[in-house]
Scaffold this active site. Structure first.
Site, PDB file in Angstrom:
ATOM      1  N   GLU A 189       0.820  -1.208   0.000  1.00 36.49           N
ATOM      2  CA  GLU A 189       0.000   0.000   0.000  1.00 36.49           C
ATOM      3  C   GLU A 189       0.859   1.266   0.000  1.00 36.49           C
ATOM      4  O   GLU A 189       0.365   2.349   0.325  1.00 36.49           O
ATOM      5  CB  GLU A 189      -0.960   0.024   1.204  1.00 36.49           C
ATOM      6  CG  GLU A 189      -1.622  -1.300   1.540  1.00 36.49           C
ATOM      7  CD  GLU A 189      -2.544  -1.816   0.435  1.00 36.49           C
ATOM      8  OE1 GLU A 189      -2.672  -1.152  -0.602  1.00 36.49           O
ATOM      9  OE2 GLU A 189      -3.132  -2.899   0.624  1.00 36.49           O
ATOM     10  N   ASP A 328      -1.473  -1.290 -10.237  1.00 35.97           N
ATOM     11  CA  ASP A 328      -1.691  -2.712  -9.989  1.00 35.97           C
ATOM     12  C   ASP A 328      -1.683  -3.462 -11.315  1.00 35.97           C
ATOM     13  O   ASP A 328      -2.359  -3.056 -12.268  1.00 35.97           O
ATOM     14  CB  ASP A 328      -3.039  -2.947  -9.304  1.00 35.97           C
ATOM     15  CG  ASP A 328      -3.037  -2.551  -7.832  1.00 35.97           C
ATOM     16  OD1 ASP A 328      -1.949  -2.553  -7.224  1.00 35.97           O
ATOM     17  OD2 ASP A 328      -4.121  -2.254  -7.298  1.00 35.97           O
TER      18      ASP A 328
END
Length: 501
Positions: A189, A328
């Site tokens: 993250e 991602d």
């Protein structure tokens, strides 16, 4: 072009939590197999073709240990092979349902060809798992590989001993699978707390990612962190959000295939986005030709955006600049059907526009490092702080995780040899600490599943601790039963948590 415009780094972060044996639909293994089929297969194919062309340092690829473990797991490999076969059958069935509509009929035929291609690719190259493929990409230097902590925990909320154990174990896991210990990581993250760079340096980590605001928006060069020699790269949001903006990013264009609309009778996605406020039943059929035309425009737009940004940064700083765009991996193909084709288009067009395309390692070697900065507590989540993983909606989970870590560190894991029960209880604790569960709750995305997963792993941990402390002869059998459901890391040695491995 005689003068280079600057340097561009594309970073892809590949991650899913442990899903095998933990549900199927709508959340669970289906999530893994969709991402595998629609993102991992085509992205790997693209990278292999670049390697065959002799291209080097094309992009920086992060693969989390927990994802790599699933893509190597014998159960997952067998189940994914079955899934691919069912995909092919669904496409065949779709052709019988849509014979009177040329667009839908062509879509079913194209889906069948794609499914057959995926089956051939899997049977020919993936049957022994992901690690041999990943190793070949690393050995060819077409990518720089980033590692990370074992189960993708939000590191700022970890006790330093747990943080160190998870990171060291994750780097060792990647070394086992690829033959090389990564020098760079994608911090889960992009979570950072002041001082974490010291732990990175101790673990041999030389570079990591933060979000752009962590560098106060100046992402034109990597920065040394504090008094360490560890380098932080910042994501350039002005460029990155051309793709990954919920309001105006490319994947939401009306011409692209709609992720959310299903023909449930065949399990395929037959519609294009059409419009943001159009009901699924009213969406237009997907038109590949229209999507391809749009894709070419978006490739050009992105290249123009990068070049413009590099020129602005050069004018501002008086030197050749760096742009880092990070995403991602699952965005490309799984969420955005046209994403892999867009990736290929951009990675071929940028060098033609005079932009050096390289890895984070290559950017350091090219001199794109400025010096030192004190980073704030930060992440790439909402608000660029910790609220997604440490906010009011997950306050109970944060407290439970803190207490779990306290109980974990109280377990006596010392011993002369490996202890299968201790290894499994540590594994369960790390799985419970995955950052995914808090993210899913905060974002209200399968929140019930996320809470259940965190609770299940915590309960398994507590059961094993209790049985082991009591000397119960059933402890080994219970550890084996839990391991059959989730044992991603066969090398995990609980003694390392106490410094005795």
């Amino acid at each position: 072009m005689n003068e280079r415009e600057g340097t561009f780094c594309l970073v892809l972060h590949s991650h899913l939590p442990w899903l095998a044996h933990h549900g199927s639909w709508p959340v669970g293994e289906e999530w893994l197999y969709q991402a595998w089929a629609h993102s991992y297969l085509p992205v790997v194919d693209l990278l292999r073709r670049f390697a065959d062309e002799g291209r080097r340092d094309v992009l920086t690829l992060g693969v989390t240990p927990v994802l790599a473990a699933q893509l190597d797991d014998p159960y997952s490999l067998r189940a994914f092979h079955d899934w691919l076969g069912h995909w092919r059958l669904r496409a065949e069935h779709a052709a019988t349902l849509w014979p009177g509509d040329p667009l839908l009929s062509d879509l079913a035929a194209a889906e069948h060809r794609t499914a057959m291609g995926a089956l051939d690719e899997f049977e020919g190259r993936w049957r022994h798992g992901f690690s041999p493929i990943l190793r070949s990409l690393v050995d060819s230097d077409v990518v720089e590989l980033l590692g990370g902590p074992l189960t993708h925990p939000f590191q700022p909320l970890l006790d330093e001993r747990v943080r160190s154990f998870a990171l060291s174990g994750g780097l060792s896991d990647t070394a086992l699978r690829t033959g090389r210990r990564p020098e760079g990581i994608w911090a889960p993250e992009c979570g950072y707390a002041p001082g974490m760079e010291r732990g990175y340096a101790d673990a041999g980590v030389r570079r990591f990612l933060v979000d752009g605001p962590s560098l106060r928006g100046d992402t034109s060069a990597a920065r040394m962190v504090g008094e360490s020699d560890v380098v932080a790269f910042g994501r350039d949001l002005e460029v990155t959000y051309r793709v990954w903006s919920p309001k105006a990013g490319y994947p939401g264009h009306a011409a692209y295939r709609d992720f959310h609309t299903w023909a449930h009778e065949v399990g395929l996605k037959p519609s294009r986005v059409t419009g943001k406020h159009i009901e699924p039943a009213d969406k237009a059929p997907y038109d590949p030709a229209l999507a391809a035309d749009t894709l070419r425009l978006h490739v050009k737009d992105f290249v123009d955006t990068v070049v413009t940004r590099l020129r602005e940064l050069r004018a501002q700083h008086g030197r050749e600049a760096l742009v880092v765009a990070a995403y991602d991996t699952e965005l490309f193909g799984h969420w955005w059907h046209e994403g892999p084709a867009w990736l290929e288009g951009v990675l071929r067009a940028l060098p033609e526009a005079g932009v050096r395309v390289t890895t984070l390692r290559g950017a350091v070697e090219a001199g794109h490092v400025a010096g030192p900065v004190e980073l704030p507590a930060s992440s790439w989540g909402s608000g660029k702080d910790w609220r997604v993983w440490d906010g009011e909606q997950v306050a109970d989970m944060v407290a439970a995780n803190a207490e779990l870590q306290r109980r974990l560190l109280a377990v006596d894991v010392a011993g002369q040899g490996r202890d299968a029960v201790a290894d499994q209880l540590v594994t369960e604790a790390l799985l419970a600490l995955s950052s995914d569960w808090a993210f899913m709750v905060t974002k209200d995305s399968a929140a019930d599943y996320a809470r259940r997963r965190a609770s299940e792993h915590t309960a398994r941990f507590d059961e094993l601790v209790r049985l082991r402390a009591a000397g119960d002869p059933n402890a080994t059998a219970r550890a084996a039963a839990f391991g059959a459901l989730a044992r991603p890391f066969g090398h995990l040695d609980a003694r390392g948590l106490g410094g005795n491995a």
